[in-house]
Design a protein around this motif. Structure first.
Motif, PDB file in Angstrom:
ATOM      1  N   ASP A   1      -5.051 100.368  76.942  1.00  0.00           N
ATOM      2  CA  ASP A   1      -4.969  99.444  78.365  1.00  0.00           C
ATOM      3  C   ASP A   1      -4.693  98.218  77.861  1.00  0.00           C
ATOM      4  OD1 ASP A   1      -4.927 101.881  79.789  1.00  0.00           O
ATOM      5  OD2 ASP A   1      -6.957 101.565  80.563  1.00  0.00           O
TER       6      ASP A   1
ATOM      7  N   ILE B   1       1.564  93.958  75.709  1.00  0.00           N
ATOM      8  CA  ILE B   1       2.825  94.122  75.706  1.00  0.00           C
ATOM      9  C   ILE B   1       3.665  93.761  77.064  1.00  0.00           C
ATOM     10  CG2 ILE B   1       4.508  95.982  75.733  1.00  0.00           C
ATOM     11  CD1 ILE B   1       2.721  97.316  73.739  1.00  0.00           C
ATOM     12  N   ASP B   2       3.061  94.047  78.130  1.00  0.00           N
ATOM     13  CA  ASP B   2       3.661  93.951  79.596  1.00  0.00           C
ATOM     14  C   ASP B   2       3.710  92.208  79.701  1.00  0.00           C
ATOM     15  OD1 ASP B   2       3.619  96.455  80.048  1.00  0.00           O
ATOM     16  OD2 ASP B   2       2.199  96.467  81.397  1.00  0.00           O
ATOM     17  N   GLU B   3       2.916  91.574  79.041  1.00  0.00           N
ATOM     18  CA  GLU B   3       2.861  90.246  79.375  1.00  0.00           C
ATOM     19  C   GLU B   3       3.001  89.285  78.264  1.00  0.00           C
ATOM     20  OE1 GLU B   3      -1.217  89.020  80.793  1.00  0.00           O
ATOM     21  OE2 GLU B   3      -0.925  90.396  82.502  1.00  0.00           O
ATOM     22  N   HIS B   4       3.902  90.119  77.118  1.00  0.00           N
ATOM     23  CA  HIS B   4       4.355  89.274  75.940  1.00  0.00           C
ATOM     24  C   HIS B   4       3.210  88.646  75.257  1.00  0.00           C
ATOM     25  CE1 HIS B   4       8.330  90.838  77.014  1.00  0.00           C
ATOM     26  NE2 HIS B   4       8.065  90.381  78.254  1.00  0.00           N
ATOM     27  N   ARG B   5       2.246  88.967  75.140  1.00  0.00           N
ATOM     28  CA  ARG B   5       0.829  88.191  74.500  1.00  0.00           C
ATOM     29  C   ARG B   5       0.286  88.942  73.611  1.00  0.00           C
ATOM     30  NH1 ARG B   5      -2.847  87.426  79.677  1.00  0.00           N
ATOM     31  NH2 ARG B   5      -4.120  86.625  78.190  1.00  0.00           N
TER      32      ARG B   5
ATOM     33  N   LYS C   1      -3.795  96.771  75.028  1.00  0.00           N
ATOM     34  CA  LYS C   1      -2.539  96.719  74.313  1.00  0.00           C
ATOM     35  C   LYS C   1      -1.173  96.670  75.260  1.00  0.00           C
ATOM     36  CE  LYS C   1      -3.947  98.388  69.894  1.00  0.00           C
ATOM     37  NZ  LYS C   1      -3.801  99.443  68.674  1.00  0.00           N
ATOM     38  N   GLN C   2      -1.326  97.691  76.456  1.00  0.00           N
ATOM     39  CA  GLN C   2      -0.375  97.840  76.951  1.00  0.00           C
ATOM     40  C   GLN C   2      -0.298  96.453  77.832  1.00  0.00           C
ATOM     41  OE1 GLN C   2       2.124 100.271  77.329  1.00  0.00           O
ATOM     42  NE2 GLN C   2       2.942  98.893  78.432  1.00  0.00           N
ATOM     43  N   VAL C   3      -1.562  95.872  78.533  1.00  0.00           N
ATOM     44  CA  VAL C   3      -1.429  94.655  79.208  1.00  0.00           C
ATOM     45  C   VAL C   3      -0.641  93.561  78.205  1.00  0.00           C
ATOM     46  CG1 VAL C   3      -2.641  92.698  80.087  1.00  0.00           C
ATOM     47  CG2 VAL C   3      -3.084  95.282  80.622  1.00  0.00           C
TER      48      VAL C   3
END
Length: 93
Positions: free
Chosen positions: A55, A61-65, A57-59
């Motif tokens: 989760d 990726i979603d936030e480009h951070r 890592k997904q955040v």
């Protein structure tokens, strides 16, 4: 090179010697995932459930951070909430 294993024979061969006669080897590839520290940050190892890691890592990726940035923000927010709870408890005591 009788009696010498194949890897040792390659290591000893002329193809692994520089012009000055010193031994040289293949360059090692940079380790994947290694990054230089940003600011005064240091590495901190912790263990988490794989679902939580996924989760995070997904955040990221979603936030480009970077995942470490997501974790640092979460830790700072947790510590801020904890400090304010302790302060409010101390004020009522």
């Amino acid at each position: 090179m009788a009696g010498v294993g194949r890897a040792a024979a390659l290591w000893l061969s002329e193809s692994y010697r520089a012009a000055n006669g010193q031994m040289v080897g293949k360059k090692k590839a940079a380790k994947k995932g290694k990054r230089t520290p940003i600011g005064d940050r240091v590495q901190f190892l912790t263990m988490m459930h794989p679902d939580v890691i996924a989760d995070i890592k997904q955040v990221a990726i979603d936030e480009h951070r970077a995942a470490w940035d997501v974790m640092e923000q979460a830790a700072r927010e947790f510590l801020k909430r904890r400090r304010s709870k302790r302060a409010s408890r101390a004020a009522t005591d």
